[in-house]
Write a protein that holds these residues in place. Structure first.
Motif, PDB file in Angstrom:
ATOM      1  N   ASN A  25       6.797   2.494   8.305  1.00 29.17           N
ATOM      2  CA  ASN A  25       5.793   2.609   7.251  1.00 29.17           C
ATOM      3  C   ASN A  25       6.507   3.079   5.988  1.00 29.17           C
ATOM      4  N   PHE A  26       6.522   2.234   4.970  1.00 28.95           N
ATOM      5  CA  PHE A  26       7.236   2.535   3.735  1.00 28.95           C
ATOM      6  C   PHE A  26       6.277   3.042   2.660  1.00 28.95           C
ATOM      7  N   THR A  27       6.696   4.107   1.982  1.00 27.57           N
ATOM      8  CA  THR A  27       5.989   4.599   0.809  1.00 27.57           C
ATOM      9  C   THR A  27       6.989   4.721  -0.322  1.00 27.57           C
ATOM     10  N   ALA A  28       6.685   4.122  -1.450  1.00 28.12           N
ATOM     11  CA  ALA A  28       7.558   4.183  -2.624  1.00 28.12           C
ATOM     12  C   ALA A  28       6.872   4.978  -3.716  1.00 28.12           C
ATOM     13  N   CYS A  29       7.613   5.907  -4.312  1.00 35.42           N
ATOM     14  CA  CYS A  29       7.049   6.759  -5.359  1.00 35.42           C
ATOM     15  C   CYS A  29       7.649   6.396  -6.717  1.00 35.42           C
ATOM     16  N   THR A  30       6.795   6.240  -7.708  1.00 37.91           N
ATOM     17  CA  THR A  30       7.247   6.010  -9.081  1.00 37.91           C
ATOM     18  C   THR A  30       6.666   7.105  -9.973  1.00 37.91           C
ATOM     19  N   LYS A  31       7.248   7.242 -11.141  1.00 39.82           N
ATOM     20  CA  LYS A  31       6.801   8.300 -12.049  1.00 39.82           C
ATOM     21  C   LYS A  31       5.534   7.922 -12.802  1.00 39.82           C
ATOM     22  N   THR A  32       5.421   6.649 -13.177  1.00 38.72           N
ATOM     23  CA  THR A  32       4.291   6.221 -14.001  1.00 38.72           C
ATOM     24  C   THR A  32       3.536   5.068 -13.348  1.00 38.72           C
ATOM     25  N   GLU A  33       2.320   4.850 -13.811  1.00 45.20           N
ATOM     26  CA  GLU A  33       1.520   3.736 -13.315  1.00 45.20           C
ATOM     27  C   GLU A  33       2.164   2.406 -13.689  1.00 45.20           C
ATOM     28  N   ARG A  34       2.752   2.355 -14.876  1.00 43.59           N
ATOM     29  CA  ARG A  34       3.419   1.122 -15.312  1.00 43.59           C
ATOM     30  C   ARG A  34       4.546   0.747 -14.356  1.00 43.59           C
ATOM     31  N   SER A  35       5.334   1.755 -13.949  1.00 45.88           N
ATOM     32  CA  SER A  35       6.424   1.499 -13.002  1.00 45.88           C
ATOM     33  C   SER A  35       5.879   1.066 -11.650  1.00 45.88           C
ATOM     34  N   SER A  36       4.743   1.630 -11.273  1.00 46.11           N
ATOM     35  CA  SER A  36       4.111   1.281 -10.007  1.00 46.11           C
ATOM     36  C   SER A  36       3.684  -0.180  -9.999  1.00 46.11           C
ATOM     37  N   VAL A  37       3.068  -0.609 -11.084  1.00 47.17           N
ATOM     38  CA  VAL A  37       2.622  -2.005 -11.197  1.00 47.17           C
ATOM     39  C   VAL A  37       3.825  -2.943 -11.173  1.00 47.17           C
ATOM     40  N   GLN A  51       3.220   1.200   0.659  1.00 53.20           N
ATOM     41  CA  GLN A  51       2.277   1.998  -0.120  1.00 53.20           C
ATOM     42  C   GLN A  51       3.014   2.476  -1.370  1.00 53.20           C
ATOM     43  N   VAL A  52       2.550   2.070  -2.523  1.00 56.15           N
ATOM     44  CA  VAL A  52       3.196   2.431  -3.785  1.00 56.15           C
ATOM     45  C   VAL A  52       2.349   3.490  -4.493  1.00 56.15           C
ATOM     46  N   LEU A  53       2.950   4.643  -4.733  1.00 55.97           N
ATOM     47  CA  LEU A  53       2.264   5.754  -5.389  1.00 55.97           C
ATOM     48  C   LEU A  53       2.956   6.087  -6.695  1.00 55.97           C
ATOM     49  N   HIS A  54       2.190   6.603  -7.653  1.00 57.19           N
ATOM     50  CA  HIS A  54       2.802   7.114  -8.884  1.00 57.19           C
ATOM     51  C   HIS A  54       2.236   8.508  -9.150  1.00 57.19           C
ATOM     52  N   GLY A  55       3.152   9.424  -9.466  1.00 58.24           N
ATOM     53  CA  GLY A  55       2.738  10.797  -9.727  1.00 58.24           C
ATOM     54  C   GLY A  55       2.178  11.511  -8.516  1.00 58.24           C
ATOM     55  N   GLN A  56       2.536  11.060  -7.313  1.00 55.38           N
ATOM     56  CA  GLN A  56       2.006  11.671  -6.093  1.00 55.38           C
ATOM     57  C   GLN A  56       3.139  11.963  -5.106  1.00 55.38           C
ATOM     58  N   ASN A  57       4.190  12.542  -5.618  1.00 56.23           N
ATOM     59  CA  ASN A  57       5.351  12.823  -4.777  1.00 56.23           C
ATOM     60  C   ASN A  57       5.011  13.722  -3.587  1.00 56.23           C
ATOM     61  N   MET A  58       4.189  14.739  -3.832  1.00 58.47           N
ATOM     62  CA  MET A  58       3.885  15.705  -2.777  1.00 58.47           C
ATOM     63  C   MET A  58       3.187  15.040  -1.590  1.00 58.47           C
ATOM     64  N   GLU A  59       2.265  14.164  -1.874  1.00 62.78           N
ATOM     65  CA  GLU A  59       1.558  13.461  -0.801  1.00 62.78           C
ATOM     66  C   GLU A  59       2.540  12.653   0.038  1.00 62.78           C
ATOM     67  N   ALA A  60       3.452  11.957  -0.623  1.00 64.54           N
ATOM     68  CA  ALA A  60       4.432  11.135   0.092  1.00 64.54           C
ATOM     69  C   ALA A  60       5.383  12.000   0.911  1.00 64.54           C
ATOM     70  N   LEU A  61       5.834  13.116   0.343  1.00 64.56           N
ATOM     71  CA  LEU A  61       6.775  13.986   1.047  1.00 64.56           C
ATOM     72  C   LEU A  61       6.154  14.598   2.288  1.00 64.56           C
ATOM     73  N   ARG A  62       4.897  14.983   2.191  1.00 65.34           N
ATOM     74  CA  ARG A  62       4.229  15.602   3.334  1.00 65.34           C
ATOM     75  C   ARG A  62       4.106  14.629   4.502  1.00 65.34           C
ATOM     76  N   GLU A  63       3.874  13.353   4.209  1.00 67.56           N
ATOM     77  CA  GLU A  63       3.634  12.371   5.256  1.00 67.56           C
ATOM     78  C   GLU A  63       4.914  11.759   5.812  1.00 67.56           C
ATOM     79  N   ALA A  64       6.014  11.873   5.084  1.00 69.02           N
ATOM     80  CA  ALA A  64       7.247  11.169   5.463  1.00 69.02           C
ATOM     81  C   ALA A  64       8.006  11.881   6.575  1.00 69.02           C
ATOM     82  N   ASP A  65       8.677  11.108   7.399  1.00 69.78           N
ATOM     83  CA  ASP A  65       9.617  11.641   8.380  1.00 69.78           C
ATOM     84  C   ASP A  65      11.044  11.599   7.824  1.00 69.78           C
ATOM     85  N   ILE A  66      11.323  10.571   7.028  1.00 72.03           N
ATOM     86  CA  ILE A  66      12.625  10.395   6.386  1.00 72.03           C
ATOM     87  C   ILE A  66      12.378  10.218   4.894  1.00 72.03           C
ATOM     88  N   VAL A  67      13.157  10.925   4.080  1.00 75.32           N
ATOM     89  CA  VAL A  67      13.007  10.841   2.626  1.00 75.32           C
ATOM     90  C   VAL A  67      14.316  10.332   2.027  1.00 75.32           C
TER      91      VAL A  67
END
Length: 290
Positions: A25-37, A51-67
């Motif tokens: 399960n891959f989650t990619a984090c970007t800084k801005t919505e533009r980068s996410s798009v 799953q592509v998130l922007h500005g939600q690093n904490m959510e991704a880190l909590r759920e990840a097994d490998i960062v």
């Protein structure tokens, strides 16, 4: 770099038989919505697998097994010391893609911010891939960990990056020169290649055709070198008396090109060493060290 690795991995996993395909399960984090798009557009048909998130690093880190930490080195301290990041990373495997930032520094920042966490067995490994990961042709360097990572973590890291190319494990004191050789020098080599393309166009060969010929020639050179062909021996075998090859080589040697590339690698390596030295030195101010 992050998108290149992600796309390479997704392409590789697509080729694995369905019955043998691991659950990722891959989650990619970007800084801005533009980068996410932009990332979603880049992923194309793979977008539904990430799953592509922007500005939600904490959510991704909590759920990840490998960062996989693929940020600019000068941003590392600010990111890793944010409230909640340390506890979210505690007990997990962190793969740092940051050349010039020591593993000890990354681990120290994580552990110092995770004091309230019961987990202190966070494992950090430095990995330096290349942008050729996009086409699964990366030469990825893995720094030998001291103390060693648990065997299952070592196997996982090696297997993961073998999916996008070749892997080489280096001692920590060789990572700087190795990193420059496989990454920065790729950019350096585009300079003479551009010159060859320009010369081809001057002689009437369309640039697109010249690029096709040259790229395949470079691929062939890579195969020869990989199978033990020494550069000097290859030059000797191609050069014939009164031939065209020796004329081109003579032109290159007259310009001290060999020394120019030697200096380029040395300067890049020395710059990384200075970055690492600053990172390891005690800090007397709040200024970024990189």
């Amino acid at each position: 770099m992050g998108s290149a690795i992600l796309l390479g991995l997704l392409d590789a996993l697509d080729e694995i038989k369905i019955g043998d395909k691991p659950t990722w399960n891959f989650t990619a984090c970007t800084k801005t919505e533009r980068s996410s798009v932009a990332l979603i557009e880049t992923l194309g048909h793979h977008a539904k697998q990430v799953q592509v998130l922007h500005g939600q690093n904490m959510e991704a880190l909590r759920e990840a097994d490998i960062v996989i930490l693929g940020v600019k080195p000068y941003l590392a301290k600010g990111i890793l010391t944010k409230p909640g990041v340390g506890p979210s990373l505690a007990g997990k495997l962190v793969i740092s893609l940051m050349a010039g930032v020591p593993v000890d520094e990354v681990q120290g920042l994580i552990l110092s911010a995770a004091k309230e966490s019961a987990h202190t067995d966070t494992y950090v490994v430095k990995v330096i891939p290349t942008i050729a990961a996009r086409y699964r042709q990366s030469m990825t360097l893995i720094e030998r960990s001291s103390p060693p990572l648990p065997q299952h973590h070592e196997d996982l890291v090696t297997s993961l990056f073998n999916l996008i190319g070749s892997v080489k494990v280096l001692e920590p004191d060789l990572m700087d020169v190795g990193s420059v050789l496989v990454t920065s020098c790729l950019a350096t080599l585009t300079v003479p290649l551009d010159g060859l393309l320009d010369g081809s166009v001057i002689e009437g060969l369309p640039r697109r055709d010249a690029m096709e010929l040259m790229s395949q020639g470079i691929a062939g050179l890579g195969v020869l070198l990989k199978h033990g062909g020494h550069p000097a021996m290859l030059r000797e075998s191609i050069s014939s008396p009164r031939g065209v090859t020796i004329q081109t080589l003579l032109s290159v040697e007259r310009e001290n090109t060999r020394v120019t590339f030697t200096d380029a690698l040395l300067r890049g390596t020395q710059h990384l060493q200075k970055m690492r030295s600053k990172a390891e030195a005690p800090q007397s101010s709040e200024k970024d060290v990189l």
